[in-house]
Design a protein around this motif. Structure first.
Motif, PDB file in Angstrom:
ATOM      1  N   UNK A 187      35.649  28.520  43.451  1.00 40.16           N
ATOM      2  CA  UNK A 187      35.450  29.037  45.041  1.00 40.16           C
ATOM      3  C   UNK A 187      37.052  28.876  45.921  1.00 40.16           C
ATOM      4  N   UNK A 188      37.353  27.724  45.611  1.00 37.83           N
ATOM      5  CA  UNK A 188      38.207  26.995  45.834  1.00 37.83           C
ATOM      6  C   UNK A 188      39.149  28.345  46.867  1.00 37.83           C
ATOM      7  N   UNK A 189      40.221  29.040  46.077  1.00 40.33           N
ATOM      8  CA  UNK A 189      40.495  30.388  46.266  1.00 40.33           C
ATOM      9  C   UNK A 189      39.494  31.627  46.946  1.00 40.33           C
ATOM     10  N   UNK A 190      38.527  31.633  47.195  1.00 44.04           N
ATOM     11  CA  UNK A 190      37.836  33.027  47.714  1.00 44.04           C
ATOM     12  C   UNK A 190      37.845  32.284  49.135  1.00 44.04           C
ATOM     13  N   UNK A 191      37.469  30.788  49.835  1.00 42.87           N
ATOM     14  CA  UNK A 191      37.489  30.196  50.630  1.00 42.87           C
ATOM     15  C   UNK A 191      38.466  30.491  51.267  1.00 42.87           C
TER      16      UNK A 191
ATOM     17  N   UNK B 229      39.476  32.674  54.630  1.00 42.60           N
ATOM     18  CA  UNK B 229      39.978  31.614  56.212  1.00 42.60           C
ATOM     19  C   UNK B 229      41.803  32.106  56.603  1.00 42.60           C
ATOM     20  N   UNK B 230      41.929  31.673  55.481  1.00 41.73           N
ATOM     21  CA  UNK B 230      43.941  32.837  55.454  1.00 41.73           C
ATOM     22  C   UNK B 230      43.750  33.193  56.387  1.00 41.73           C
ATOM     23  N   UNK B 231      43.499  34.992  55.588  1.00 40.64           N
ATOM     24  CA  UNK B 231      43.244  36.178  56.379  1.00 40.64           C
ATOM     25  C   UNK B 231      42.849  36.048  57.701  1.00 40.64           C
ATOM     26  N   UNK B 232      41.416  35.831  57.797  1.00 42.84           N
ATOM     27  CA  UNK B 232      40.961  35.160  59.623  1.00 42.84           C
ATOM     28  C   UNK B 232      42.065  35.001  60.807  1.00 42.84           C
ATOM     29  N   UNK B 233      42.540  33.287  59.651  1.00 43.18           N
ATOM     30  CA  UNK B 233      43.234  33.165  61.403  1.00 43.18           C
ATOM     31  C   UNK B 233      44.052  33.441  61.703  1.00 43.18           C
TER      32      UNK B 233
ATOM     33  N   UNK C 275      36.510  42.875  52.049  1.00 44.24           N
ATOM     34  CA  UNK C 275      36.777  42.894  50.545  1.00 44.24           C
ATOM     35  C   UNK C 275      36.758  41.819  49.982  1.00 44.24           C
ATOM     36  N   UNK C 276      36.670  40.544  51.350  1.00 45.26           N
ATOM     37  CA  UNK C 276      36.567  38.937  50.812  1.00 45.26           C
ATOM     38  C   UNK C 276      35.555  38.719  50.475  1.00 45.26           C
ATOM     39  N   UNK C 277      34.728  39.587  51.365  1.00 44.85           N
ATOM     40  CA  UNK C 277      33.214  39.085  51.126  1.00 44.85           C
ATOM     41  C   UNK C 277      32.738  39.030  49.016  1.00 44.85           C
ATOM     42  N   UNK C 278      33.622  40.545  49.317  1.00 38.92           N
ATOM     43  CA  UNK C 278      32.967  40.882  47.938  1.00 38.92           C
ATOM     44  C   UNK C 278      33.506  40.271  46.309  1.00 38.92           C
ATOM     45  N   UNK C 279      35.167  39.906  46.916  1.00 40.28           N
ATOM     46  CA  UNK C 279      35.214  39.177  46.358  1.00 40.28           C
ATOM     47  C   UNK C 279      35.094  37.678  45.478  1.00 40.28           C
ATOM     48  N   UNK C 280      34.452  37.142  46.858  1.00 41.87           N
ATOM     49  CA  UNK C 280      33.307  35.783  46.863  1.00 41.87           C
ATOM     50  C   UNK C 280      32.027  36.184  46.228  1.00 41.87           C
ATOM     51  N   UNK C 281      31.440  37.440  46.188  1.00 39.86           N
ATOM     52  CA  UNK C 281      30.083  37.722  45.477  1.00 39.86           C
ATOM     53  C   UNK C 281      30.447  37.796  44.401  1.00 39.86           C
TER      54      UNK C 281
END
Length: 305
Positions: free
Chosen positions: A32-36, A40-44, A275-281
């Protein structure tokens, strides 16, 4: 009346379940921590890059047009008239026009460097008001004064490849251009709207004509236009620069390339977030699967409770 567990008992039992399987708990929390963090890092980073690009566009302006020779009827390179800069500058909506003239020469650090080792650098003769037209800045030293002295100003990339920095500039340093020594008097910051100048050694037109003669037609003319009249002026510039055959003139807007870069960056960010959202899913499904397995493993204990 049915017995109910107190809140403290629920917390204690839940904590006992987590502690009894520390590996599973740690991996779930880490996923969970890595996904979030990734999202956040990519968006920032993307937002920061796009904001910086927008700041550059606002500072440099989107009202600049570049004029270059196109192709003639035979497929070769056309040549702009020497008077084209002055003619363009007389257009009512043009606030400034400056040219750079390409010189067929090589620049080297000293005479010991082989002539064929050019480091991909070029040489050009610049108008005195070029820096103001481009709204460029100097990293060190000063700009050309327009005289005939053998002096040059290096683009940021040219200075780096020649290993010349502000300290060397302060001590006094020269470069060799076609067997002649030229003193380096300044180093440019990166020019966003004219990246070709980053790899160029620029001298004054008067100094260039002293060595290479008067046959130095404009290679690129940078035109600053009044805001709101860019499109109409761009259509007029070609006919003004070369009235005999406007089709041999190429007119472009460098700010459009930066705007396209911003749009591409936004598209890439959207794709990365998807892609990040898919990974989180996928991670969430994995965690849910782990929780279901944990419940199935403790069905007897749950039934007894």
């Amino acid at each position: 009346m049915k017995g109910r567990l107190a809140l403290t008992d629920r917390v204690r039992i839940g904590a006992l379940g987590l502690v009894s399987r520390p590996g599973r708990t740690a991996l779930s929390a880490l996923g969970i921590a890595i996904g979030i963090t990734a999202l956040v890092g990519v968006l920032g980073l993307s937002e920061s890059s796009r904001a910086d690009l927008n700041r550059q566009l606002e500072a440099l302006g989107t009202n600049m047009v570049t004029v270059q020779p196109g192709d003639d009827f035979g497929g070769g390179d056309a040549t702009l008239p020497d008077a084209s800069v002055g003619m363009i500058d007389r257009i009512a909506s043009v606030s400034a026009a400056s040219a750079v003239r390409d010189i067929d020469a090589t620049v080297r650090k000293n005479h010991l460097v082989p002539a064929e080792q050019t480091s991909g650098l070029s040489v050009g003769a610049a108008d005195v008001d070029l820096l103001d037209t481009l709204r460029g800045e100097l990293a060190a030293g000063h700009w050309l004064d327009g005289g005939g002295a053998p002096t040059v100003v290096l683009g940021s990339t040219a200075a780096r490849r020649l290993a010349i920095d502000d300290e060397a500039l302060a001590r006094g340093v020269r470069v060799r251009i076609d067997g002649r020594w030229f003193a380096v008097v300044g180093i440019l910051e990166r020019v966003a709207l004219a990246p070709e100048l980053d790899e160029t050694a620029l001298m004054s037109l008067r100094a260039a004509t002293t060595v290479w003669g008067d046959d130095l037609p404009p290679s690129t003319i940078y035109v600053r236009v009044a805001s709101g009249q860019v499109v109409s002026t761009a259509k007029l510039v070609a006919r003004t620069a070369y009235p005999a055959d406007p089709t041999q003139v190429s007119v472009s807007r460098p700010s459009e390339a930066l705007a396209a870069q911003a749009a591409a960056d936004k598209t890439l960010t959207t794709l990365t977030l998807g892609l990040g959202a898919v990974a989180l899913l996928v991670g969430a499904v994995g965690i849910a699967n782990t929780m279901v397995i944990s419940v199935l493993e403790r069905r007897r204990e749950i039934g007894v409770r």
